[in-house]
Design an enzyme around this catalytic site. Sequence first.
Site, PDB file in Angstrom:
ATOM      1  N   GLU A 258       1.338   1.736   5.601  1.00  0.00           N
ATOM      2  CA  GLU A 258       1.630   1.488   4.175  1.00  0.00           C
ATOM      3  C   GLU A 258       3.139   1.312   4.034  1.00  0.00           C
ATOM      4  O   GLU A 258       3.888   2.272   4.210  1.00  0.00           O
ATOM      5  CB  GLU A 258       1.176   2.675   3.317  1.00  0.00           C
ATOM      6  CG  GLU A 258      -0.297   3.035   3.433  1.00  0.00           C
ATOM      7  CD  GLU A 258      -1.219   2.066   2.726  1.00  0.00           C
ATOM      8  OE1 GLU A 258      -0.717   1.165   2.028  1.00  0.00           O
ATOM      9  OE2 GLU A 258      -2.433   2.193   2.886  1.00  0.00           O
ATOM     10  N   CYS A 292       7.689   2.154  -4.158  1.00  0.00           N
ATOM     11  CA  CYS A 292       7.242   1.040  -3.308  1.00  0.00           C
ATOM     12  C   CYS A 292       6.585  -0.053  -4.128  1.00  0.00           C
ATOM     13  O   CYS A 292       6.771  -1.230  -3.861  1.00  0.00           O
ATOM     14  CB  CYS A 292       6.281   1.560  -2.246  1.00  0.00           C
ATOM     15  SG  CYS A 292       4.987   2.591  -2.938  1.00  0.00           S
TER      16      CYS A 292
END
Length: 513
Positions: A258, A292
């Site tokens: 991720e 993010c």
Amino acid sequence: MTAVSEHSGSTAGQSDASPGHVGQGGRQRFDSVRPDTGEVLASFDVHTAEDVAATVSRARAAATWWADLGVAGRRARLDAWRVQLVRRTDELARLIAQENGKPHGDAVVEVTIAIAHLAWAARNAGKVLRRRRVNPGLLAVNHSASVEYLPFGVVGVIGPWNYPVHTPMGSISYALAAGNAVVFKPSEHTPAVADWLVDSFAGIVPEQPVLQLVTGFGPTGAALCEAGVDKLAFTGSAATGRRVMASCAATLTPCVIECGGKDALIVAADADLERAAEQAVWGSMFNGGQTCAGVERVYVEAGVYDDFVERVTRLAAGICTGNQAGAHYGPITMPGQLEVISRHIGEAVRAGARALVGSPDSVRAPYVEPVVLVDVPPEQAALTEETFGPTMVISKVADLDEAVEAANSGRYGLGASVFSRRHGRQLASRLTAGMVSINSVLTYASVPGLPWGGAGDSGFGRIHGPDGLREFARSRAVTVQLFDSPLKVATFSRPDRAMAQLSLLARLRWGRR
Ligand code: NAD
């Protein structure tokens, strides 16, 4: 953890990782430093490859014990942990605010979302991972078929610092609920929060080291990848993600990766402009833009561009940073990021962009004041690389086709948002991002039943939801012969007529459209 001496404050361009120092007994130690004041909060061991291997080895026995508890036994313990986290949210949030620098309220929101995921994973693991019957199909009609989901054993979790609870817990909660033991290597910037989490779990599950901590820098993380864990869950930058994959490749350790993003927000001409502007400002500035899936690029249809820009400018000008009560966001946690943010703003302005809010001088270590840029040339880093700061780039597009094309450009594909009264779903279906919010930003993060993950440089694999539970389980296919088959093809004593029967079957079953 041990409190040690005072430290100097952070400055732009400073090396990110405190270099570490030798502690008692000759062990390498490193400090966790408050990003706002530079004060040292605590010091931790720099764990070596041998330390990590020993930790993984202890986790093996714990994994067997944890798996043998069964779904109900694990759920009872995870539920007890969840209740404790709810009761101690304020305490944990205060530690997050100190170590990461975000406002206390944001830390409470982060912990609460993590708790929602823990609750969901514990409640749904049994249902999602139970044995499932499968139609055996024509060729195995004399069999029953099923698939089972088993724990991997020991899962390594490597986390970042920007959401030091929510992000690693997105892997830890689901890995534990799926029956695995976990060895957790947090960011070197937030080891105290990780230590608190692991300690609180041990209070609920004292029997075995089901969730353990290893601390240190990149080499400690690399050692975890190579220590023989059965699966590795990494969250961090794309550059480190590549290194993690390379380390895992040596032992064929499966991994979920991720990474970062450069998320786009599209504003259609029929959008609720005030809501779109308010959410765009929130999505790009909260947590100092250190998210993010934060909004970094905004594409607005020409007809409403001026109106939208005026609203964003007004709202962003009212945002303030600092560590005082009432500040909307805190310092940039990782000192080296200040240089990246400064470079993106400076290069864009030198290339002809206009700063409607802030300027290149808005970067004042350890804080960055809000910056809104327009007229940024498309090849600029401010539009192509992850900035990870409280900056927003707004671009005018002729129509929604151009908006979709621009949003899909670039290496990342994590999240996206769309603001439109009528075209939201249609626009969302054309985006390559792994997650899309329509008429809000980042809402998918707080829906535990939805998968989380991206494409391209944003990584692969999924955490959260049923996909997240299955990510931490290995499937096993099982068939059971119920009666002898008249069609004998899988034997060395295959009769000649069997092949004719097989061809006939294939023609009848699959030979027509
Ligand atoms: P980073 O890549 O610098 O570090 C992440 C973790 O990897 C840290 O624990 C670090 O010690 C460890 N590490 C470093 N080198 C390693 C190596 N060679 N082998 C194994 N581990 C190693 O990232 P960061 O600065 O901590 O976090 C910010 C990044 O994380 C941003 O790019 C952000 O977008 C991303 N992020 C992604 C998500 C997501 O869910 N996709 C969530 C949060 C943050």
